[in-house]
Design a protein around this motif. Structure first.
Motif, PDB file in Angstrom:
ATOM      1  N   LEU A 289      -0.883   9.569  -0.932  1.00  0.00           N
ATOM      2  CA  LEU A 289      -1.085   8.891  -2.223  1.00  0.00           C
ATOM      3  C   LEU A 289      -0.988   7.144  -1.881  1.00  0.00           C
ATOM      4  O   LEU A 289      -1.834   6.529  -2.396  1.00  0.00           O
ATOM      5  CB  LEU A 289      -0.284   9.206  -3.218  1.00  0.00           C
ATOM      6  CG  LEU A 289      -0.715  10.558  -3.865  1.00  0.00           C
ATOM      7  CD1 LEU A 289       0.577  10.986  -4.977  1.00  0.00           C
ATOM      8  CD2 LEU A 289      -1.954  10.564  -4.519  1.00  0.00           C
TER       9      LEU A 289
ATOM     10  N   ASN B 151       2.219  11.619  -9.515  1.00  0.00           N
ATOM     11  CA  ASN B 151       2.463  12.661  -8.724  1.00  0.00           C
ATOM     12  C   ASN B 151       3.923  13.481  -9.258  1.00  0.00           C
ATOM     13  O   ASN B 151       4.018  14.440  -9.284  1.00  0.00           O
ATOM     14  CB  ASN B 151       2.558  12.436  -7.085  1.00  0.00           C
ATOM     15  CG  ASN B 151       2.580  13.856  -6.310  1.00  0.00           C
ATOM     16  OD1 ASN B 151       1.663  14.573  -6.243  1.00  0.00           O
ATOM     17  ND2 ASN B 151       3.686  13.717  -5.466  1.00  0.00           N
TER      18      ASN B 151
ATOM     19  N   ALA C  15       0.393   5.736  -8.457  1.00  0.00           N
ATOM     20  CA  ALA C  15      -0.097   7.099  -8.024  1.00  0.00           C
ATOM     21  C   ALA C  15       1.103   7.981  -7.573  1.00  0.00           C
ATOM     22  O   ALA C  15       1.207   9.071  -7.748  1.00  0.00           O
ATOM     23  CB  ALA C  15      -0.618   6.792  -6.754  1.00  0.00           C
TER      24      ALA C  15
ATOM     25  N   ILE D 242      -7.607  11.025  -5.820  1.00  0.00           N
ATOM     26  CA  ILE D 242      -6.132  10.988  -6.382  1.00  0.00           C
ATOM     27  C   ILE D 242      -5.944  12.251  -7.182  1.00  0.00           C
ATOM     28  O   ILE D 242      -4.839  13.165  -6.987  1.00  0.00           O
ATOM     29  CB  ILE D 242      -5.803   9.861  -7.231  1.00  0.00           C
ATOM     30  CG1 ILE D 242      -5.979   8.656  -6.465  1.00  0.00           C
ATOM     31  CG2 ILE D 242      -4.489   9.918  -8.184  1.00  0.00           C
ATOM     32  CD1 ILE D 242      -4.770   8.352  -5.479  1.00  0.00           C
TER      33      ILE D 242
ATOM     34  N   GLN E 250       2.633  14.506   0.307  1.00  0.00           N
ATOM     35  CA  GLN E 250       1.812  14.156  -1.011  1.00  0.00           C
ATOM     36  C   GLN E 250       1.920  12.517  -1.214  1.00  0.00           C
ATOM     37  O   GLN E 250       1.054  11.750  -1.507  1.00  0.00           O
ATOM     38  CB  GLN E 250       2.166  14.834  -2.146  1.00  0.00           C
ATOM     39  CG  GLN E 250       1.832  16.517  -1.994  1.00  0.00           C
ATOM     40  CD  GLN E 250       0.345  16.427  -1.978  1.00  0.00           C
ATOM     41  OE1 GLN E 250      -0.512  16.172  -1.302  1.00  0.00           O
ATOM     42  NE2 GLN E 250      -0.256  16.855  -3.237  1.00  0.00           N
TER      43      GLN E 250
END
Length: 395
Positions: free
Chosen positions: A313, A328, A324, A200, A309
């Motif tokens: 995740l 981000n 998560a 992560i 992304q």
């Protein structure tokens, strides 16, 4: 449908407020007699509080009804913008931008969660698209419009427009929204705990450097264009940047679905963005139509980088996907704050001319490319395979 339009309108105000200040920095710098580098810190204040203060505020509001959370968050956003209008010192303006950023960062994730709960499951994607489209429209249409209003009536008038839209949203939320329970946005602590996972942390680091390059440079669009000899009105270039971003943000999902390789998609996006940033200082001597191209690519690649992304995740943390993705998002706005802060320091200390800031941003983008290559080569963007249990030997 009305409730979705209400939330979309509120997101329009958020998108306008988050991005219009990039075109107002010269006016703000003149009004408060500060340098353009110092003026850029109003963007840093907004995005930093969006990334950090908002999760803390969401934790404080846990247990409240969704309607109350949205109303309080939007009221805070309105208060911040009203304070920005009447600020008689630069310090007060920075504080007011912190307040507006905290309100915006609290409202946006709750609004997105609520939108998905207002419609049947088969229409959830369209509902979320409508919410994101509101913020995108605030950037593509609202920002150039806001700059034109500022040039006619002063920069405070644009923020007054933002505050009025926000006030309408507060009234609509209190009187029209149904009582629906949705999950409280993840706290700052839960987001930070997610960084203990190397996979992560690696993915989010790419987002941080990408935002530092893309959103950080966006802050200085107006002085950069002036120094490049492309005029004192950044509206056209802001419009091209936002148009490319919205178009790419809505289409990148189809590319990810068709290829099934979000990591490679992101690497391609970052590579193109790096080349676009490197080419920006070379656009002053070309026809205007050609000079739009790197801005279009920069906006498109920067905006669409979040989707792959998020895809990665959610695969890495299927049971804690919301945390998560929220992490981000915080990294994205934190990168924007860092980029605005560093750009301001470079300008204030005369280490770079505004026209050369794209090359500084390109350095951050190239770092993001390098990190993404490492992530892919080491397979940090793939879930860890479950360990096989070795059967006990019988004696």
């Amino acid at each position: 449908m009305f409730n979705l339009l209400l939330l979309s309108g509120a997101m329009f105000a958020l998108g306008l407020d988050a991005y219009v200040l990039a075109g107002l920095l010269p006016d703000i710098a003149t009004y408060f007699s500060v340098s353009k580098g110092e003026a850029a810190q109003v963007v840093t204040a907004f995005t930093l509080c969006y990334a950090i203060a908002a999760p803390a505020l969401a934790t404080a509001l846990a247990g409240q009804s969704v309607r109350r959370i949205l109303a309080l968050a939007m009221a805070l956003f309105v208060i911040g913008n009203l304070l920005s209008i009447v600020a008689d010192s630069f310090a007060l303006l920075v504080v007011s931008r912190c307040i507006a950023g905290a309100g915006a960062g609290t409202f946006a994730p709750v609004a997105a969660s609520l939108a998905g709960s207002l419609v049947p499951k088969e229409r959830k994607g369209r509902a979320l698209g409508m919410i994101l489209g509101g913020m995108g429209t605030g950037t593509v249409i609202g920002v150039p419009l806001g700059i034109q209003i500022a040039q006619t009536f002063g920069w405070q008038s644009t923020l007054l427009l933002v505050a009025l839209i926000g006030l309408v949203a507060v009234i609509g939320v209190l009187t029209k929204l149904p009582t629906i329970e949705v999950a409280t946005p993840p706290s700052l602590r839960s987001r930070l705990q997610m960084l203990t996972h190397p996979r992560i942390a690696a993915v989010v680091s790419v987002t941080l450097f990408t935002a530092t390059a893309s959103l950080g440079l966006y802050t200085f669009m107006a002085p950069m264009l002036t120094d490049l000899g492309l005029g004192n009105d950044p509206s056209a270039y802001l419009w091209v940047w936002g148009l490319g971003g919205v178009a790419a943000a809505f289409s990148v999902g189809h590319v990810i679905d068709r290829t099934g390789r979000p990591g490679m998609v992101l690497l391609t996006l970052l590579s193109i963005m790096s080349l676009a940033l490197l080419s920006l200082p070379l656009t002053a001597s070309v026809p205007m139509a050609v000079s739009f191209l790197p801005f279009l690519l920069w906006g498109a690649m920067g905006w669409s980088s979040l989707a792959p992304q998020q895809h990665v995740l959610l695969e890495l943390q299927p049971e804690h996907g919301s945390v998560a993705v929220a992490l981000n998002s915080s990294a994205n706005y934190l990168g924007s704050a860092i980029g605005a802060m560093l750009g301001g320091l470079l300008l204030d200390h005369e280490l770079l001319m505004p026209s050369l800031l794209p090359w500084a941003a390109a350095v951050s983008a190239i770092v993001a490319v390098g990190l993404q290559v490492i992530v892919m080569l080491t397979r940090l963007n793939t879930p860890r395979a479950p360990e096989k249990q070795t059967p006990d030997k019988q004696s």
